[in-house]
Every structure is written in structure tokens, then in C-alpha cells.
Motif scaffolding. Structure first.
Motif, short mmCIF file in Angstrom:
data_model
loop_
_atom_site.label_atom_id
_atom_site.label_comp_id
_atom_site.label_asym_id
_atom_site.label_seq_id
_atom_site.Cartn_x
_atom_site.Cartn_y
_atom_site.Cartn_z
N THR A 190 0.81 -1.22 0.00
CA THR A 190 0.00 0.00 0.00
C THR A 190 0.84 1.27 0.00
O THR A 190 0.33 2.35 -0.31
N THR A 191 2.14 1.16 0.32
CA THR A 191 2.97 2.37 0.39
C THR A 191 3.50 2.80 -0.97
O THR A 191 4.11 3.86 -1.08
N TYR A 204 2.95 3.76 -5.20
CA TYR A 204 1.97 4.55 -5.94
C TYR A 204 0.80 3.71 -6.42
O TYR A 204 -0.36 4.13 -6.37
N GLY A 264 -1.33 2.93 -3.47
CA GLY A 264 -2.07 4.12 -3.07
C GLY A 264 -3.28 4.36 -3.95
O GLY A 264 -4.35 4.74 -3.47
N GLU A 265 -3.13 4.10 -5.25
CA GLU A 265 -4.27 4.24 -6.16
C GLU A 265 -5.31 3.16 -5.90
O GLU A 265 -6.51 3.42 -6.01
N ARG A 290 -7.38 4.43 -3.11
CA ARG A 290 -8.29 5.51 -3.54
C ARG A 290 -9.52 4.95 -4.25
O ARG A 290 -10.65 5.38 -3.99
N ASP A 322 -2.12 7.12 7.13
CA ASP A 322 -2.07 8.55 6.82
C ASP A 322 -0.73 9.18 7.19
O ASP A 322 -0.47 10.33 6.84
N PHE A 364 0.87 8.41 3.76
CA PHE A 364 0.18 9.24 2.77
C PHE A 364 -0.64 10.30 3.49
O PHE A 364 -1.80 10.09 3.83
#
Length: 344
Positions: free
Chosen positions: A8-9, A11, A14-15, A18, A41, A44
Motif C-alpha cells: 500500500t505504500t 503509488y 495508493g491508487e 483511492r 495517513d 500518505f
């Protein structure tokens, strides 16, 4: 349905967060890392006030106990060590690395410089090019999510290769990507002062996505000869443009080919074919699951130019993975993915 995300860290991870955060059916149960266990958080900050999830270490049995699907967005060489353990639990697996895409372990070893996974797992993995492998994806438990460059390239080439409309011994792909395609690792060549106001080629004739593209092309047409494929780094954050040059095997004009592409992608809502004389740019698909394609026949040379653009983090990774998860579970493939591209 509960889902877990590993990696999850990055890109891509992370997408995934989202997209899945807004998905009407999938619920994020847990997020995982091989690094420090901290609130997500903190990694990110843009997620401050949005989630209370904490990054956890990877326990395959616990993840499988509480989730129905695991998305593995770990780097190649790491993912291959996780997949076998998850496969034993029966959980649905969508792997975003390159570890399951090549059916020949020796080819993988040559191009990725890692040990391949067991051949029995490779045989079970379904190549998740959503628009062209839908029926197999719907019955799959293990998905090899395509690479970003192969997604743009294969979607651009599929109609003319499958219809045998090009000479199979001359396919040239000139591909360009934003810096996010290299991940979040600290690398000298990715420093702002190195890439800003600059444009460079890299991995000349040696990119690890070459055999992945070649493998799929040969499944469509066994006569397709080795391709020429080169990649360039754009001074932008996200986006891929693949400009593809092929020699037509018969006389065809641009209008006819545009109609052919529209027919092939009529039932595929995330591929958009441009009108004659119009060509897509990477900004027009940013933040979305769309692949936009423009075509032009040069009557002087008999060559077709195909321009295919995607967001490398979305259609080239995270949103295609969610599209595949939708298909695996009998959902509308558009569910949770109908983002309007970010513009400007």
C-alpha cells in the motif's frame, strides 16, 4: 466483500486504496507492508481524516481469514514469494507485479533476474487484460495483472493483429511514461533536477515488458516476429503514450480501420477510439481507467500509426486490477471505476 492490499505504500497501492475506498461492493479490510507498521495517513498525509487503517505486517492466514480478495502490489521478486502461500488459502489473488505474467519461468528469470514461481502456479494464473480475456477472468482465482506498457501497447495492437491485417515481421513501439512508473524508491535519475526539462530513453531494447507483449501477440498470431520496443521517461508524473508503427498487409484507409477498432471495442466501455484526424494525449485519460486510441494510415508508406494512451497507475495498474476483480465476482466491470479524467 472484504479486500486487503499488500504494498500500500507504493503509488500503485495508493491508487488501489483511492479506488476501493469509494467502491460500492468492495470494502478495505486491511492494508499491509513489509516496512514499518504505522498509520496509513502517516505514509500518505493526503489520507488524513479519511482512514484510520494502520499498515500491518503480512500474515497470509489472517488476511485470508478476513478478506475475500487480496491485491498484491509488491515489487517483482517479492510478490512471487507471497503468491504461493495465498494460493493455498483459496483467497482470490490479483497480482500487480510481473511475477505471474510470463508463462515460461526461464524467460522470466532472464528478463527479471529473479527466481520464477512454481510452474503449476503459472499455469493457473490468468492474464488479466480485461478487454481481451474476459471469459477466463470471470472464472479465475489468480490474476496476473498486465504491466502498464503492455496494456497500452496490446490494446492498441489487438484488432489489427487478431485480424491479420499487418505484416508480422515489423512492429515498432515507441513508448513514453511519466516518472511515477518507476515507483517511490529514491533514485538519482528520478530527482526533479534530473527529469525536469529533460527527455531520455532508458533500457534500450532491454525493457522487461518486451517478453510480456511478445507472448500475448504470439497468442493472437503465432507468426508475429520479435518486436522493437523502446521506452522513454517524460518529465511528467503520470501517463503513458505508446506510438506504434506497423506495415499493413493490404490496402486499407484510416476510415476503414477506425470503424474496425470501433467494432472491436464496442462492448468495452473503457476503450475510446478517436475520430479521424484526432489523437489522444496523456492528460485526457489522467486519473481514469480509459485507454484512448488514435489511428492514421500513411498512404505514402502503407504504414499504420497507432497512438494509445493510458494512465500508468490506473489502467496500467490499479484500476485495471479493480476491473478484473469486478469481472471475477460477477459485477459490472465499470463498478467503482467511472471516473471522469482529471483535466487539466
Amino acid at each position: 466483500m472484504n479486500v486487503s492490499i499488500i504494498g500500500t505504500t507504493g503509488y500503485g497501492g495508493g491508487e488501489l486504496f483511492r479506488i476501493l475506498h469509494h467502491h460500492p461492493v468492495f470494502r478495505i479490510q486491511s492494508v499491509h507492508t513489509t516496512r514499518e507498521e504505522i498509520p496509513l495517513d502517516q505514509e500518505f498525509p493526503h489520507l488524513n481524516g479519511i482512514t484510520n487503517l494502520k499498515l500491518e505486517h503480512i500474515d497470509t492466514e489472517e488476511i485470508a481469514k478476513h478478506s475475500d480478495i487480496v491485491f498484491i502490489a509488491a515489487p517483482s521478486g517479492v510478490s512471487s514469494k507471497l503468491v504461493p502461500a495465498f494460493a493455498e488459502t483459496g483467497i482470490q489473488i490479483i497480482d500487480l507485479s510481473g511475477d505471474l505474467r510470463l508463462t515460461d519461468g526461464e524467460v522470466y528469470r532472464k528478463w527479471y533476474k529473479h527466481e520464477p514461481v512454481d510452474s503449476r502456479l503459472l499455469e493457473k494464473a490468468v492474464y488479466g487484460l480485461s478487454e481481451w480475456n474476459k471469459e477466463k477472468i470471470m472464472d479465475a482465482k489468480l490474476i496476473a495483472n498486465p504491466g502498464c506498457y503492455p496494456t497500452a501497447t496490446l490494446l492498441g495492437l489487438a484488432p489489427v493483429v487478431k485480424e491479420r491485417l499487418i505484416t508480422p515481421d515489423m512492429i515498432i513501439i515507441d513508448a513514453k511514461s511519466g516518472a511515477s512508473g518507476a515507483g517511490r524508491s529514491v533514485t538519482k535519475s528520478l530527482l526533479f533536477s534530473e527529469i525536469n526539462e529533460n527527455f531520455r530513453i532508458y533500457k534500450v531494447n532491454e525493457h522487461q515488458h518486451i517478453p510480456e507483449i511478445q507472448q500475448q501477440l504470439n497468442l493472437w498470431d503465432a507468426e508475429v516476429a520479435p518486436i522493437t520496443f523502446n521506452t522513454h521517461l517524460l518529465p511528467i508524473i503520470r501517463g503513458i503514450m505508446a506510438t506504434i508503427y506497423v506495415k499493413l498487409s493490404e490496402n486499407m484507409d484510416t476510415d476503414r480501420l477506425i470503424e474496425l477498432y470501433k467494432e472491436h471495442y464496442l462492448q468495452h466501455p473503457f476503450v475510446r477510439i478517436r475520430q479521424k484526424g484526432k489523437f489522444p494525449s496523456v492528460k485526457e485519460v489522467s486519473g481514469s481507467n480509459y485507454c484512448d486510441i488514435g489511428l492514421h494510415v500513411d498512404e505514402r508508406t502503407g504504414r499504420l500509426t497507432i497512438v494509445s494512451v493510458i494512465d500508468n497507475l490506473m489502467k496500467g495498474a490499479a484500476s485495471q486490477a479493480v476491473q478484473n476483480a469486478n469481472l471475477m465476482n460477477g459485477l459490472n466491470e465499470k463498478m467503482g471505476l467511472e471516473f471522469v479524467p482529471l483535466y487539466p
